[in-house]
Write an enzyme that holds these catalytic residues in place. Structure first.
Site, PDB file in Angstrom:
ATOM      1  N   ASP A  15       0.864  -1.171   0.000  1.00  0.00           N
ATOM      2  CA  ASP A  15       0.000   0.000   0.000  1.00  0.00           C
ATOM      3  C   ASP A  15       0.904   1.225   0.000  1.00  0.00           C
ATOM      4  O   ASP A  15       2.022   1.186   0.524  1.00  0.00           O
ATOM      5  CB  ASP A  15      -0.862   0.028   1.268  1.00  0.00           C
ATOM      6  CG  ASP A  15      -1.969  -1.016   1.259  1.00  0.00           C
ATOM      7  OD1 ASP A  15      -1.951  -1.912   0.404  1.00  0.00           O
ATOM      8  OD2 ASP A  15      -2.848  -0.937   2.136  1.00  0.00           O
ATOM      9  N   HIS A  54       5.061  -7.143  -0.492  1.00  0.00           N
ATOM     10  CA  HIS A  54       4.893  -8.414  -1.191  1.00  0.00           C
ATOM     11  C   HIS A  54       5.678  -8.432  -2.498  1.00  0.00           C
ATOM     12  O   HIS A  54       6.089  -7.384  -3.007  1.00  0.00           O
ATOM     13  CB  HIS A  54       3.405  -8.637  -1.477  1.00  0.00           C
ATOM     14  CG  HIS A  54       2.542  -8.647  -0.257  1.00  0.00           C
ATOM     15  ND1 HIS A  54       1.998  -9.797   0.273  1.00  0.00           N
ATOM     16  CD2 HIS A  54       2.137  -7.633   0.565  1.00  0.00           C
ATOM     17  CE1 HIS A  54       1.298  -9.496   1.356  1.00  0.00           C
ATOM     18  NE2 HIS A  54       1.364  -8.184   1.556  1.00  0.00           N
ATOM     19  N   SER A 103       7.133   4.022   5.880  1.00  0.00           N
ATOM     20  CA  SER A 103       8.380   4.405   5.233  1.00  0.00           C
ATOM     21  C   SER A 103       8.183   4.489   3.731  1.00  0.00           C
ATOM     22  O   SER A 103       7.146   4.932   3.266  1.00  0.00           O
ATOM     23  CB  SER A 103       9.509   3.445   5.593  1.00  0.00           C
ATOM     24  OG  SER A 103      10.750   4.038   5.288  1.00  0.00           O
TER      25      SER A 103
END
Length: 289
Positions: A98, A154, A255
């Site tokens: 995300d 991922h 981050s």
């Protein structure tokens, strides 16, 4: 005006935001947060998560579980199954996380941008001349994870992980306010360089960049947490195959992830600066797949 809206108004003042999040003992505060967030005490946990909600748009409705052992347990929360479906098109490289899409575009002779008008060089970011040549004229995209987002990342495609290199550095905030003020910020912070090769033979490099309160990056395939306390060899040769959408690891707070791709890759139609993207959604297209 509510307390939350007052805090939001104050932190949106750029000079104050920069002062509060950077002109402090960054490394010491980050180490403290790493310790404090793992305290498994209900009072500490509830107070910490309550403060976090006050300062952000934290939404835990997607979380797989509703009770957490600690603040850290909440940071690295899993999501309910099926909430991040992965685009199955073999031509598509998906977003690894995300994030908010920041600077992106073509790399010009080894130079890219952290924000408009603020260039930095690939060699300063990844430190490997051979890898620089691989991506010298390629594509790049910057994904910023805010503190309230899902923090796991991922595999963007089926790939072979060849090597991970940890580069020690600072813990500057990586929000747009700091990016406008700190030259070559991504090249100053703690970061990992994850070299992968797709089944098409194309090189795809993922660079998770740590920041204040988050100088730790967990990589499952190495079974390691990489941070400023990591000692010994900082290059980790790998021989690991990962599948598209497979969880690679997590940040221990918000981050940035920088994705470096080949020149012939194209950005997908949903990619726009300051737009939001979720893990598994289309990011880049490989017309030669």
């Amino acid at each position: 005006m509510t307390v939350k809206s007052l805090i939001s108004s104050l932190t949106q003042q750029e000079d104050l935001n920069f002062l509060l999040t950077n002109r402090i003992p960054r490394a010491a505060l980050t180490r403290f947060m790493g310790w404090f967030s793992k305290i498994e005490n209900p009072v500490v946990r509830d107070f910490s998560i309550g403060c976090w909600k006050l300062f952000s748009d934290l939404d835990l409705s997607e979380a797989k579980k509703i009770h957490f052992k600690s603040l850290h347990d909440c940071f690295v929360r899993e999501l309910k199954p099926g909430l991040r479906p992965v685009d199955a098109d073999p031509h598509i490289v998906v977003s690894p996380s995300d994030g908010i899409i920041g600077a992106h575009g073509s790399i010009s002779d080894g130079e890219l941008f952290q924000i408009k008008g603020a260039p930095y060089s690939l060699i300063d970011l990844i430190g490997d001349p051979a890898l620089v040549e691989t991506h010298r004229s390629g594509k790049f995209v910057t994904l910023r994870l805010t503190s309230s987002m899902y923090h796991r990342f991922h595999a963007p495609h089926d790939a072979h992980v060849e090597q991970v290199t940890l580069i020690h550095g600072d813990t500057w905030n990586v929000n747009p306010i700091a990016l406008k003020r700190i030259e070559k910020l991504f090249c100053k912070n703690e970061r990992a360089v994850i070299r992968t090769r797709l089944k098409s033979g194309d090189a795809l490099t993922i660079v998770p960049v740590a920041a204040i309160l988050v100088a730790s990056i967990r990589l499952h395939f190495l079974d390691l947490v990489l941070n400023g306390q990591t000692r010994g060899p900082l290059q980790f040769p790998c021989d690991v195959n990962v599948t598209k959408g497979e969880e690679l690891g997590w940040f221990e707070h918000g981050s940035t992830i920088i994705v470096l791709a080949p020149e012939h890759f194209e950005f997908c139609a949903n990619v726009s600066e300051w737009g939001r993207i979720r893990a598994g959604e289309p990011l880049l297209r490989n017309p030669r797949a």
